[in-house]
Design a protein around this motif. Structure first.
Motif, PDB file in Angstrom:
ATOM      1  N   TRP A  35      96.210  64.892   9.996  1.00 37.95           N
ATOM      2  CA  TRP A  35      95.668  65.953  11.176  1.00 37.95           C
ATOM      3  C   TRP A  35      96.323  65.545  12.408  1.00 37.95           C
ATOM      4  N   THR A  58      89.234  70.259   3.119  1.00 38.41           N
ATOM      5  CA  THR A  58      89.937  68.261   3.870  1.00 38.41           C
ATOM      6  C   THR A  58      91.360  69.202   3.541  1.00 38.41           C
ATOM      7  N   ALA A  81      85.048  67.241   6.987  1.00 39.13           N
ATOM      8  CA  ALA A  81      85.333  68.688   7.041  1.00 39.13           C
ATOM      9  C   ALA A  81      84.370  69.015   8.740  1.00 39.13           C
ATOM     10  N   ASP A 121      93.747  61.065   6.278  1.00 41.91           N
ATOM     11  CA  ASP A 121      93.185  62.605   6.569  1.00 41.91           C
ATOM     12  C   ASP A 121      94.021  62.651   7.841  1.00 41.91           C
TER      13      ASP A 121
END
Length: 853
Positions: free
Chosen positions: A398, A138, A168, A394
């Protein structure tokens, strides 16, 4: 079997592989020289990967997929010299698989095959196959979302459904679909729902048969959760008398393992008994896995760590309690709770399979065959039960705002995502749903967002040495015995003594390894000096602001938390009678939680967190509107005083919020109101005009629009009940609809007797009911109609005693036919009333018309 000495010297956990001849292995690996089931399907895998960028491999444990497949594929043309990355759910598996693959190549780890786990890596410029733990990938994706230099990603043990694997995979699919259509993704699993996954990913499936010896499954009568150690011990004693070989027993946790061990040592003194769980020192794990040096029979008492990855030498018998321990996150209080739950069928199969890895075996299940049929098919994915703060951060890095819209085998729960988003806004990592510069800072640190926030704040406070020690302690198992008390400062001091004296205690060594990995990130050196407990508490507040705890009145070792929960420190604990605590670890039991780790706080340090605000709310239990000025930390009320003047807008908002939640109890939704609603709702069904939705749900959710003018002076529950809702709702309709309502759906109809009879309407537009005594309808030739004659009413014709005698929507037919049968019964039951032979011409009467005598 042969094993290189270096393999076992470096890593005391082994995985058993059936290799035909180690001496024939060459620096360039030839998978055909290895006698494992996966070899049979490698040609098919290669063929499928020529034409597909995603593939699913179904292979049972022991097939050799983890070790052999990456080596067999690393020279494929379509890789174009790029790396293969394989993800493992555990650090232990990543290290051991990398070591074994390097052993097969007669190379050191870090040459062609290397690994990277948290705070540790062995790779080089020559590395072609990298084994990673899932969180590492990740991070790699965040730094380079095109994954330059990587040609294939393999997800191993995907059936474990870990949160990192789900994240992931979602990110890799995004990269594959947008930037890297040439990127190959292989998902390997032993017991996953393969058809569902294949459909979701639109990927072909290759199945390896594996090698499993027959297993005799024997069921019991059931296992009481409170008696797991005792029932397991009894079953083990019976099993070792009936069967030969070593035994592996599955219990839910460390506590049950130690209790069962205690019982067995008394009953089976000649057996070697080994606990096996994740936090054990490596040398003890090794002793549990390898055969006994003295040749004695062995009993291994394990958690679910032994379900996959590890082959325990000599095991022929499995005893399965049927329980496992899982952590479930509650988004309402941001706490995780350990729960003991029944295993799923796929977990039970994994456990039973341990008995058949080396030969025919037997599995004793403590539950019944009938119970087994009721078990869930597959384990609950971690994403459904986990804290999603790291996942949400995360995704923000992204650039994803619609997290639910990504490719998920199991979508993350909305409640968990909502809590995580709220927390990240509170920690200033997000603003209006987008990541901030501070959020990027937090994300660069290899830890949970809470810990990252604490570390960054500690830097500003010049308390990083203490903060890194706290972070390491929070991330590892408690190094002190259970009766040591809840004060985290005791752990910090013990860690510093260990570091100062260079001790060899395994638990403290692991904690120090984590602390040492943090220090270079900030360029600091360790501090082994005295600890100020109030500084510790202040740092913990930055990580867990909702777990600030205030002692309850009465000095009873109980605390109210800023998130609204209650918790106890235990009456004998040194911190039990502190006024304020910063809680770092606790469980989320119903009613009263248990604090496991905390530090005292100086109340003066909490002043920046105190918020003063006017609170105007409706409290039904107290009978009405509550208005006061409050000083709070989260849900902790520090001080309050009544408000003399309540702004009208806030009063109305507070009442409307209460009505939205419990309005059916607060307002008088009587029969008259219900019938008004049903009349309007019927016209919504019957007519083309724009009639509003006046269902109770809709009215409560929009009450501010129609009820606000009537709430100006309301402060008590009985005043709300006195509001005449029918009049309020009628006047809220525009004038034209008010007129049409009475015209097309009248509340009453006049019948031939002159009576005004109520109609009963229904919300679904069904025929309204007119319940009327039969005598009042004499002389009426046709059924009454409403809505401009398009809807006939349903007549419930009643006796003089108001009992139904006929239901009809065709009055003319009734007079001509059924009336004469009804008349006979009515004459018998009501002989003094007039029941004419010709109802068409008889005068309708409102009261009782007596027969002429």
């Amino acid at each position: 079997m042969g094993h290189s000495k270096s393999f076992f010297h470096i890593q005391p956990i082994c995985i058993t592989f059936a290799i035909t001849n180690f001496n024939e292995l060459k620096p360039v690996f030839d998978h055909q020289s290895v006698n494992l089931p996966i070899v049979e399907v490698i040609p098919e895998i290669k063929e499928k990967l020529q034409d597909n960028n995603t593939l699913i491999l179904s292979a049972p444990p022991g097939a050799g997929k983890s070790t052999l497949l990456p080596l067999a594929l690393m020279e494929e043309v379509w890789l174009q010299g790029q790396k293969i990355v394989m993800l493992e759910p555990r650090r232990l598996a990543a290290r051991t698989i990398a070591m074994r693959m390097s052993d097969l190549l007669n190379q050191p780890v870090g040459d062609k095959v290397g690994y990277r786990v948290r705070f540790e890596s062995k790779i080089s410029a020559n590395t072609q196959v990298e084994i990673l733990t899932e969180g590492i990938l990740t991070r790699m994706l965040q730094q380079d979302n095109s994954l330059e230099g990587i040609g294939m990603i393999i997800f191993d043990e995907f059936h474990e459904r870990s949160l990192f694997a789900e994240v992931a995979l979602a990110l890799c699919r995004e990269a594959q679909q947008i930037l890297r259509p040439d990127l190959r993704i292989v998902i390997m699993s032993a017991t996953l729902d393969i058809p569902q996954l294949a459909s979701l990913l639109n990927a072909p499936v290759v199945a390896s048969p594996g090698r499993q010896y027959p297993i005799d499954i024997r069921y019991g009568s059931g296992c009481d959760e409170r008696m797991i150690p005792e029932l397991c011990a009894a079953t083990i004693c019976s099993a070792v008398k009936e069967e030969d070989g070593d035994l592996l027993a599955f219990l839910p946790g460390e506590g049950e393992i130690h209790r069962c061990e205690e019982l067995l040592r008394k009953q089976l003194p000649h057996f070697r008994i080994h606990p096996l769980f994740g936090s054990m020192p490596p040398n003890k794990q090794y002793a549990a896995i390898m055969p006994d040096r003295d040749g004695r029979r062995k009993i291994v008492l394990a958690t679910s760590i032994a379900e996959t990855s590890l082959t325990i030498e000599g095991i022929r018998i499995v005893v399965d309690s049927g329980f496992t321990r899982t952590s479930r996150f509650n988004p309402n209080n941001a706490l995780s709770r350990l729960e003991t739950v029944m295993v799923s069928k796929d977990m039970a199969d994994q456990r039973a399979g341990r008995a058949g890895r080396l030969g025919a075996g037997v599995c004793f299940r403590l539950w019944s065959k009938a119970t087994h049929e009721r078990l869930a098919e597959h384990r609950t994915p971690e994403i459904e039960e986990a804290d999603l703060a790291s996942l949400t951060l995360d995704m923000a890095v992204w650039g994803v705002q619609d997290i639910a819209g990504m490719t998920w085998l199991t979508p993350p729960p909305k409640g968990h995502l909502g809590q995580a988003t709220e927390l990240l806004h509170e920690l200033e990592a997000l603003e209006n749903g987008k990541i901030t510069r501070y959020g990027h800072q937090m994300h660069k640190l290899p830890c949970h967002p809470r810990i990252a926030h604490m570390l960054i704040c500690a830097k500003e406070m010049e308390q990083l040495p203490l903060a890194t020690d706290i972070a390491a302690i929070l991330e590892e198992r408690d190094p002190l015995p259970k009766d040591s008390g809840i004060d985290i400062n005791l752990r910090i001091e013990a860690l510093r003594r260990h570091r100062d004296r260079r001790g060899d205690a395994p638990l403290f060594a692991r904690i120090e390894k984590i602390a040492a990995s943090y220090r270079p990130l900030f360029g600091i050196i360790p501090d082994n000096g005295a600890v100020d407990p109030y500084t510790t508490g202040y740092l913990l507040v930055h990580a867990y602001p909702e777990l600030i705890a205030s002692a309850t009145p009465g000095n009873n070792a109980q605390f109210r938390l800023a998130n609204g929960s209650m918790a106890t420190a235990g009456r004998t604990d040194d911190l039990a009678y502190e006024s304020w605590l910063a809680v770092a670890q606790m469980d989320a039991r119903d009613g009263l939680g248990r604090i496991f780790m905390a530090s005292p706080i100086n109340p003066q340090d909490l002043l920046p967190l105190v918020k003063e605000r006017d609170v105007i709310s409706w409290d039904s239990k107290k009978g009405g509107l509550i208005a006061q000025s409050e000083m709070r930390i989260g849900n902790l009320l520090l001080k309050s005083k009544p408000l003399a003047n309540i702004p009208s807008g806030q009063r109305i908002t507070a009442i409307c919020e209460a009505i939205g939640k419990e309005g059916e109890q607060l307002l008088d939704f009587n029969e008259e109101v219900t019938q008004w609603q049903n009349r309007v709702l019927s016209l919504r069904k019957w007519r083309k005009e724009e009639w509003p939705d006046v269902s109770t749900t809709a009215l409560l959710s929009t009450c501010k629009e129609w009820l606000a003018p009537y709430l100006e002076n309301i402060s008590k529950a009985e005043e709300l009940k006195r509001i005449r809702l029918t009049e309020v709702l009628q006047f809220h309709l525009d004038y034209t609809l008010q007129q049409q309502l009475d015209l097309f759906a009248p509340a009453r109809i006049e019948v031939p007797s002159g009576s005004q009879i109520k109609l009963e309407y229904f919300p679904d537009g069904a025929q309204p009911i007119l319940a009327v005594r039969l005598q009042e309808m004499f002389g009426l030739p046709e059924t009454p109609r409403i809505n401009e004659g398009s809807v006939p009413v349903l007549l419930h014709l009643l006796s003089p005693g108001f009992k139904p005698v006929q239901v009809t929507s065709d009055l003319s037919s009734f007079w001509n036919n059924a009336y004469f049968e009804v008349k006979k019964e009515l004459q018998r039951r009501y002989p003094k009333h007039v029941w004419p032979d010709n109802p068409w011409t008889e005068e309708a009467v409102r009261g009782v018309k007596r027969r002429n005598t």
